[in-house]
Every structure is written in structure tokens, then in C-alpha cells.
Design an enzyme around this catalytic site. Structure first.
Site, PDB file in Angstrom:
ATOM      1  N   PRO A  91     -20.380  42.732  29.964  1.00  0.00           N
ATOM      2  CG  PRO A  91     -19.603  40.580  30.425  1.00  0.00           C
ATOM      3  CD  PRO A  91     -20.045  41.842  31.081  1.00  0.00           C
ATOM      4  CD  GLU A 118     -20.679  34.851  38.328  1.00  0.00           C
ATOM      5  OE1 GLU A 118     -21.434  34.670  37.355  1.00  0.00           O
ATOM      6  OE2 GLU A 118     -19.493  34.483  38.347  1.00  0.00           O
ATOM      7  NE  ARG A 156      -6.270  56.987  18.793  1.00  0.00           N
ATOM      8  CZ  ARG A 156      -6.754  57.093  17.571  1.00  0.00           C
ATOM      9  NH1 ARG A 156      -8.056  57.090  17.353  1.00  0.00           N
ATOM     10  NH2 ARG A 156      -5.947  57.214  16.534  1.00  0.00           N
ATOM     11  CG  ASP A 171      -7.832  56.725  13.543  1.00  0.00           C
ATOM     12  OD1 ASP A 171      -6.627  56.808  13.287  1.00  0.00           O
ATOM     13  OD2 ASP A 171      -8.364  57.204  14.553  1.00  0.00           O
TER      14      ASP A 171
HETATM   15  N1  ADE Z   1     -16.610  42.996  31.905  1.00  0.00           N
HETATM   16  C1  ADE Z   1     -16.264  41.712  31.681  1.00  0.00           C
HETATM   17  N2  ADE Z   1     -16.198  41.454  30.368  1.00  0.00           N
HETATM   18  C2  ADE Z   1     -16.498  42.629  29.720  1.00  0.00           C
HETATM   19  C3  ADE Z   1     -16.598  43.009  28.365  1.00  0.00           C
HETATM   20  N3  ADE Z   1     -16.374  42.162  27.359  1.00  0.00           N
HETATM   21  N4  ADE Z   1     -16.933  44.279  28.084  1.00  0.00           N
HETATM   22  C4  ADE Z   1     -17.183  45.158  29.084  1.00  0.00           C
HETATM   23  N5  ADE Z   1     -17.113  44.854  30.374  1.00  0.00           N
HETATM   24  C5  ADE Z   1     -16.769  43.592  30.711  1.00  0.00           C
END
Ligand code: ADE
Length: 252
Positions: A91, A118, A156, A171
Site C-alpha cells: 500500500p 505487516e 490484456r 477502454d
Molecule cells: N497489499 C496490501 N494492500 C495493498 C494495496 N492496496 N496495494 C498493493 N499491495 C497491497
């Protein structure tokens, strides 16, 4: 040229179903892409097959350890000559976007590392010179689904992966705009009619209508994308002004 995608994960089985259908299945059968799954746990160095440990400095949760990930990557690298780009799904990464997907689809090899717990020991990113990619501002329980999202979006776009009837050109996000609305038979359903213009057979008018629909939808639903599109369009259309001897702009 076949693209090779390696995935390093603790749960290779999670990938089997998404890779086994439709475009992803066909692209592998046609050798447009080779997808190789490796289980990081197979490279654990202790007898308990440990892949995570408690964080230095304390705090909740577990952290993915360096040794199994580095060993797994080194093994995977030895399987094909192209070194490949290493991508961690986290994230904290840069958000995935269609331009990014297009850039990745031009690579010959991608090596995706999906984390759990984590997060990764920071030295994994550092030591592997890895790029971090996020699929959005929300937290999932692991990098497997994000890796599958990335694979789907990239594959794709590879030459031949989409059938003749499909096309990536219209797209959403192609050219920075959302897609126009689609309709198919019947002409009327529960008193909702297909827009008359689509039945007119006038291809010029239809193309203009669709373009206007893309603009309107993008403006209403994604003002951020629309503002970028306007900026680019204005820059593309800017006509350099002619200047007179006093360096003043003049109309020509
Ligand atoms: N791992 C956990 N959440 C994630 C996300 N939003 N994007 C990429 N990897 C992740």
C-alpha cells in the site's frame, strides 16, 4: 516475444483460478505470456520453514524476513536470462494507473513479490532495488490480489491477447477519458430506449456522439481526469504566436 512474469508468494494456489480463465488462460496457451509461481516458503532456511519474524523496535504484527525472499528471487532469476523488473505490491507504493500498466506491458520480464503480514523488511526493497506499486488507497490482507490485478491489466494489453472483437483503444482511461456508454439488443427494454443516433447508421455522427459522451462522463464522474485531459488538449492545440519586431504578439 513472450513476456515472462514470475510471482513470489506464500500462497501460489491463490493464483490458479484467476489465471485459468478467459484472456489470461488464452494468453498463456498462446505463449503470449509465461507466468511462473514460486512459493517463498520453499526457500526458508530453518527447519520450521519460517518466513516472518517480530519487528525490531517492537510493535504489532510480523515482518517478512529477508533470507527466504532473497533466496527465492535468486532462484527465480536463474530460471531465465532476462533479469526482469522487481515489483513489490504494497500500500506504500505508487498507485497503479493505465499509463503505468502500458509501460509495464512493454517489459520482457516482470518479477512480482506479494507480501503478507505487516509488511516487508525494508532491506528487501533496498537490496533488490524494487519498485513498490499499490493498487489503491485501501489495505488488503496481502499482495496476492494486487499482483493478480496487475497481471490482468498488463496481459490484456499484450499483442494478440485480446480477440478481434475486443479492443483496448476505447477502454476507459485510454487517452485519459472514461468510456462512452454501450447498448445492445433489444432497442427498447422496460421502456428504456437505445439513443436514436446509435440506430442511425451515420458513423461520423456516432463517433462524435461517443466522444461527447466520454467528455461529459469524465467531467461529471472524474473531474481530476478531466482537468488533466483539458490541460493536455490545450497544450497540444496551442499555436505558437507570431511576434513582430518589438517582440509583441500579433494575430496572423
Ligand atoms: N497489499 C496490501 N494492500 C495493498 C494495496 N492496496 N496495494 C498493493 N499491495 C497491497
Amino acid at each position: 516475444m513472450t513476456m515472462r512474469i514470475d510471482v513470489l508468494t506464500l500462497f501460489p494456489e491463490m493464483f490458479e483460478s484467476p489465471l485459468g480463465y478467459s484472456i489470461l488462460k488464452r494468453a498463456q496457451q498462446q505463449n503470449i505470456v509465461t507466468i511462473a509461481l514460486s512459493n517463498i516458503r520453499d526457500f526458508a532456511t530453518d527447519k520450521y520453514r519460517k518466513v516472518d519474524d517480530t519487528p525490531y523496535g517492537g510493535g504489532p504484527g510480523m515482518v517478512m524476513m529477508c533470507p527466504p525472499v532473497f533466496a527465492c528471487l535468486e532462484h527465480v532469476r536463474s530460471q531465465a536470462p532476462e533479469p526482469g523488473r522487481v515489483i513489490l505490491l504494497t500500500p506504500q507504493g505508487r498507485p497503479l494507473s493505465q499509463p503505468k500498466v502500458e509501460a509495464l506491458s512493454a517489459e520482457r520480464r516482470l518479477i512480482l513479490i506479494a507480501g503478507r503480514y505487516e509488511g516487508f523488511d525494508e532491506r528487501i526493497r533496498q537490496g533488490l532495488d524494487a519498485e513498490e506499486i499499490s493498487i489503491g488507497d485501501y489495505v488488503l490482507s496481502g499482495g496476492e490480489l494486487p499482483a493478480m490485478v496487475l497481471i490482468d491489466a498488463v496481459v490484456r494489453l499484450l499483442g494478440g491477447a485480446l480477440g478481434d472483437e475486443d479492443s483496448a483503444a476505447d477502454d476507459s482511461f485510454a487517452g485519459g477519458l472514461l468510456e462512452y456508454p454501450h447498448y445492445t439488443r433489444p432497442e427498447e427494454f422496460r421502456r428504456m430506449r437505445v439513443p436514436e443516433i446509435l440506430l442511425s447508421g451515420d458513423h461520423g455522427k456516432i463517433a462524435r456522439w461517443r466522444h461527447e459522451q466520454r467528455l461529459r462522463r469524465t467531467q461529471q464522474r472524474r473531474p481530476d481526469l478531466y482537468a488533466n485531459w483539458l490541460k493536455r488538449t490545450e497544450a497540444d492545440n496551442a499555436i505558437p504566436k507570431t511576434r513582430n519586431n518589438e517582440n509583441q504578439e500579433i494575430d496572423t
